[in-house]
Design a protein around this motif. Structure first.
Motif, PDB file in Angstrom:
ATOM      1  N   ALA A 280     -12.149   1.043  27.201  1.00  0.00           N
ATOM      2  CA  ALA A 280     -13.444   1.477  27.739  1.00  0.00           C
ATOM      3  C   ALA A 280     -13.268   2.701  28.635  1.00  0.00           C
ATOM      4  O   ALA A 280     -14.112   3.603  28.637  1.00  0.00           O
ATOM      5  N   LEU A 281     -12.169   2.748  29.387  1.00  0.00           N
ATOM      6  CA  LEU A 281     -11.914   3.896  30.258  1.00  0.00           C
ATOM      7  C   LEU A 281     -11.832   5.190  29.468  1.00  0.00           C
ATOM      8  O   LEU A 281     -12.209   6.255  29.962  1.00  0.00           O
ATOM      9  N   ALA A 282     -11.342   5.106  28.232  1.00  0.00           N
ATOM     10  CA  ALA A 282     -11.182   6.314  27.422  1.00  0.00           C
ATOM     11  C   ALA A 282     -12.501   7.068  27.265  1.00  0.00           C
ATOM     12  O   ALA A 282     -12.523   8.299  27.230  1.00  0.00           O
ATOM     13  N   ALA A 283     -13.612   6.340  27.188  1.00  0.00           N
ATOM     14  CA  ALA A 283     -14.910   7.000  27.038  1.00  0.00           C
ATOM     15  C   ALA A 283     -15.223   7.896  28.227  1.00  0.00           C
ATOM     16  O   ALA A 283     -15.918   8.903  28.086  1.00  0.00           O
ATOM     17  N   VAL A 284     -14.684   7.544  29.414  1.00  0.00           N
ATOM     18  CA  VAL A 284     -14.964   8.293  30.631  1.00  0.00           C
ATOM     19  C   VAL A 284     -13.894   9.352  30.892  1.00  0.00           C
ATOM     20  O   VAL A 284     -14.203  10.480  31.283  1.00  0.00           O
ATOM     21  N   THR A 285     -12.627   8.998  30.671  1.00  0.00           N
ATOM     22  CA  THR A 285     -11.536   9.944  30.945  1.00  0.00           C
ATOM     23  C   THR A 285     -11.321  10.929  29.806  1.00  0.00           C
ATOM     24  O   THR A 285     -10.680  11.966  29.998  1.00  0.00           O
ATOM     25  N   ASN A 286     -11.856  10.610  28.629  1.00  0.00           N
ATOM     26  CA  ASN A 286     -11.725  11.466  27.438  1.00  0.00           C
ATOM     27  C   ASN A 286     -13.083  11.501  26.745  1.00  0.00           C
ATOM     28  O   ASN A 286     -13.279  10.885  25.694  1.00  0.00           O
ATOM     29  N   PRO A 287     -14.043  12.248  27.323  1.00  0.00           N
ATOM     30  CA  PRO A 287     -15.448  12.051  26.976  1.00  0.00           C
ATOM     31  C   PRO A 287     -16.003  12.919  25.860  1.00  0.00           C
ATOM     32  O   PRO A 287     -17.215  12.883  25.614  1.00  0.00           O
ATOM     33  N   THR A 288     -15.163  13.707  25.175  1.00  0.00           N
ATOM     34  CA  THR A 288     -15.694  14.594  24.147  1.00  0.00           C
ATOM     35  C   THR A 288     -15.143  14.234  22.775  1.00  0.00           C
ATOM     36  O   THR A 288     -14.105  13.570  22.664  1.00  0.00           O
ATOM     37  N   VAL A 289     -15.820  14.692  21.760  1.00  0.00           N
ATOM     38  CA  VAL A 289     -15.308  14.532  20.390  1.00  0.00           C
ATOM     39  C   VAL A 289     -13.916  15.129  20.287  1.00  0.00           C
ATOM     40  O   VAL A 289     -12.996  14.553  19.697  1.00  0.00           O
ATOM     41  N   GLU A 415     -25.974   7.976  25.873  1.00  0.00           N
ATOM     42  CA  GLU A 415     -26.960   8.736  25.082  1.00  0.00           C
ATOM     43  C   GLU A 415     -26.407  10.110  24.700  1.00  0.00           C
ATOM     44  O   GLU A 415     -26.510  10.533  23.539  1.00  0.00           O
ATOM     45  N   ALA A 416     -25.792  10.802  25.660  1.00  0.00           N
ATOM     46  CA  ALA A 416     -25.244  12.132  25.394  1.00  0.00           C
ATOM     47  C   ALA A 416     -24.062  12.054  24.430  1.00  0.00           C
ATOM     48  O   ALA A 416     -23.927  12.880  23.520  1.00  0.00           O
ATOM     49  N   ALA A 417     -23.189  11.059  24.611  1.00  0.00           N
ATOM     50  CA  ALA A 417     -22.012  10.927  23.757  1.00  0.00           C
ATOM     51  C   ALA A 417     -22.408  10.585  22.322  1.00  0.00           C
ATOM     52  O   ALA A 417     -21.842  11.127  21.361  1.00  0.00           O
ATOM     53  N   GLU A 418     -23.364   9.704  22.167  1.00  0.00           N
ATOM     54  CA  GLU A 418     -23.801   9.326  20.827  1.00  0.00           C
ATOM     55  C   GLU A 418     -24.492  10.490  20.121  1.00  0.00           C
ATOM     56  O   GLU A 418     -24.356  10.651  18.902  1.00  0.00           O
ATOM     57  N   LYS A 419     -25.194  11.313  20.883  1.00  0.00           N
ATOM     58  CA  LYS A 419     -25.803  12.509  20.304  1.00  0.00           C
ATOM     59  C   LYS A 419     -24.734  13.463  19.806  1.00  0.00           C
ATOM     60  O   LYS A 419     -24.814  14.002  18.697  1.00  0.00           O
ATOM     61  N   ASP A 420     -23.674  13.669  20.623  1.00  0.00           N
ATOM     62  CA  ASP A 420     -22.560  14.530  20.213  1.00  0.00           C
ATOM     63  C   ASP A 420     -21.895  13.990  18.954  1.00  0.00           C
ATOM     64  O   ASP A 420     -21.574  14.755  18.033  1.00  0.00           O
ATOM     65  N   TRP A 421     -21.662  12.694  18.916  1.00  0.00           N
ATOM     66  CA  TRP A 421     -20.973  12.095  17.768  1.00  0.00           C
ATOM     67  C   TRP A 421     -21.805  12.241  16.493  1.00  0.00           C
ATOM     68  O   TRP A 421     -21.270  12.548  15.423  1.00  0.00           O
ATOM     69  N   LYS A 422     -23.106  12.052  16.619  1.00  0.00           N
ATOM     70  CA  LYS A 422     -23.989  12.173  15.448  1.00  0.00           C
ATOM     71  C   LYS A 422     -23.971  13.600  14.915  1.00  0.00           C
ATOM     72  O   LYS A 422     -23.871  13.825  13.692  1.00  0.00           O
ATOM     73  N   GLU A 423     -24.048  14.593  15.827  1.00  0.00           N
ATOM     74  CA  GLU A 423     -24.028  15.991  15.393  1.00  0.00           C
ATOM     75  C   GLU A 423     -22.686  16.339  14.758  1.00  0.00           C
ATOM     76  O   GLU A 423     -22.634  17.001  13.721  1.00  0.00           O
TER      77      GLU A 423
END
Length: 439
Positions: A280-289, A415-423
């Motif tokens: 779970a920490l990875a989503a915060v410490t490594n937050p981009t595609v 919300e922002a991360a899921e938008k990035d992943w979808k794009e």
């Protein structure tokens, strides 16, 4: 620093503008610029700004927010624009009713530090900031090409990168940030700046200052500095290894001369908490595609959830130093993260380990990259998420990390991360064109 000291600096340095700095949920430094008169008349009650225009803050119908300066962060910027001096001060964000804004990343870290204080601890950290320096086009835009072909610790005489790193160190010193080392990193055009450790909040503030100065000095020299984790295929990416310790008073709580390897129970439990929450920490410490293009075997970045005493293939490494210098090195974070949120989340995980006495598995001293799948299964070594989508799904299941972020930031962050992943998932890359166009 009190307001009278700040006023004397403004007068002595003939400061014309003051930048009120704060950070959005993506870790991007923002600022509102005011005159000294406005600042001195309004600093105590706060200066109003439009929060609806900031990523992850509030809706347009509730846009009025207030910036309250932390006077200890006041510093004159060591460069001028058209001869006019500016200063900056880092601010906390407040709502119109005078309460800290739940969506302010700096507040989330302050909240977690209060929880550590309740347990008797003060957390300290020192990050290693890696970045690439790139050439620019005639329009001043970054060009994704190597500026040099140096390697680790290489000395490149008379190179522009050497001049930029020198100016970075000088500018940071003038702003009160102590630079301990700068050097060329492993990849071509890659560099690192290390600055003195401090408590989590001061270090997070300093990290934002370091990134601002690095980018500014690169621009002044006609180049561009990027903290993108993996801008080039086939070479190492940029990480932000974080050295951390907990102190009780003036004693390092991670050191115990009577324990195996002189490592305290607190250290073991703190490590156990981080390993438990690592996915779970990875989503915060490594937050981009792009973050997950770095977290692959073969480029010195950690992939496997494990800890070691010295072994750099593990997620957490314990450096050899003991006594007051006993610490852990958390190797997965990268410099694209929001450092306030990353520190808050990691501290929450570590304190969860201490509260619940979470024992980590035995340290792994073999090179995990060379282990077979069967061997890793035997040792119960799991992997970090393979992409941003997997990391976000892990975050959604982790109440400890969600609580550290707070409901407001958690929702906006996902919300922002899921938008990035979808794009990203629907974008056609050059690799795909080269691979499949002639099928």
């Amino acid at each position: 620093m009190d307001i009278e000291v700040v006023k004397s600096i403004i007068d002595k340095e003939n400061v014309r503008f003051i930048r009120l700095q704060f950070t959005d949920i993506n870790g991007v430094l923002k600022n509102v610029e005011v005159t000294p008169e406005v600042f001195l008349n309004s600093w105590e009650e706060g200066i109003m700004f439009d929060g609806s225009s900031i990523e992850g803050f509030v809706r347009i119908e509730e846009s009025d927010m207030y910036l309250k300066p932390n006077l200890d962060t006041f510093a004159v910027l060591p460069w001028t624009v058209d001869g006019a001096k500016s200063a900056r001060v880092i601010c906390d964000v407040y709502t119109p009713d005078g309460k800290p804004f739940e969506g302010d990343p700096r507040y989330r870290l302050k909240r977690m530090m209060e929880k550590a204080k309740e347990l008797g601890y003060t957390p300290y950290a020192g990050p290693e900031m890696e970045f690439f320096i790139l050439p620019t086009s005639e329009k001043g835009e970054p060009v994704p090409e190597f500026l040099d072909h140096g390697g680790y610790f290489d000395l490149l005489p008379l190179s522009k990168a050497e001049e930029i790193r020198r100016d970075i160190a000088i500018a940071l010193e003038k702003m009160g940030v102590i630079v301990e080392a700068t050097h060329h990193e492993v990849a071509p055009s890659q560099h690192e700046v290390d600055f003195k450790y401090d408590n989590f909040l001061k270090t997070a503030d300093n990290a934002q200052t370091v990134k601002l100065v690095i980018k500014t000095m690169a621009i002044f020299h006609g180049y561009y500095a990027t903290f993108m984790p993996k801008p080039f295929f086939g070479v190492n990416g940029s990480g932000m290894h974080v050295h951390m310790s907990l102190f009780k008073g003036d004693q390092n709580a991670f050191y115990d001369p009577n324990k195996p390897l002189e490592l305290s129970d607190d250290l073991r439990y703190f490590v156990g908490g981080i390993l438990k929450h690592a996915k779970a920490l990875a989503a915060v410490t490594n937050p981009t595609v792009n973050s997950y293009k770095r977290l692959v075997p073969g480029y010195e970045a950690p992939v496997y959830i494990s800890w070691s005493v010295g072994n750099r293939s593990a997620l957490i490494r314990i450096p050899k130093a003991r006594g007051q210098a006993t610490r852990i090195e958390y190797r997965s974070p990268d410099p694209s993260c929001n450092i306030y949120l990353a520190f808050a989340a990691v501290l929450a995980a570590g304190l969860d380990g201490i509260r619940n006495k979470i024992e980590p598995p035995a340290p792994v001293e073999e090179n995990i990259y060379h282990m077979s799948l069967e061997k890793r299964k035997e040792l119960s070594i799991e992997s970090l998420p393979g992409n941003l989508k997997e990391a976000i799904e892990e975050l959604k299941k982790d109440d400890v990390i969600i609580d550290a972020l707070g409901e407001h930031i958690f929702e906006k962050f996902v919300e922002a991360a899921e938008k990035d992943w979808k794009e990203y998932s629907t974008y056609v890359t050059n690799w795909e064109l080269q691979r499949y166009l002639y099928l």
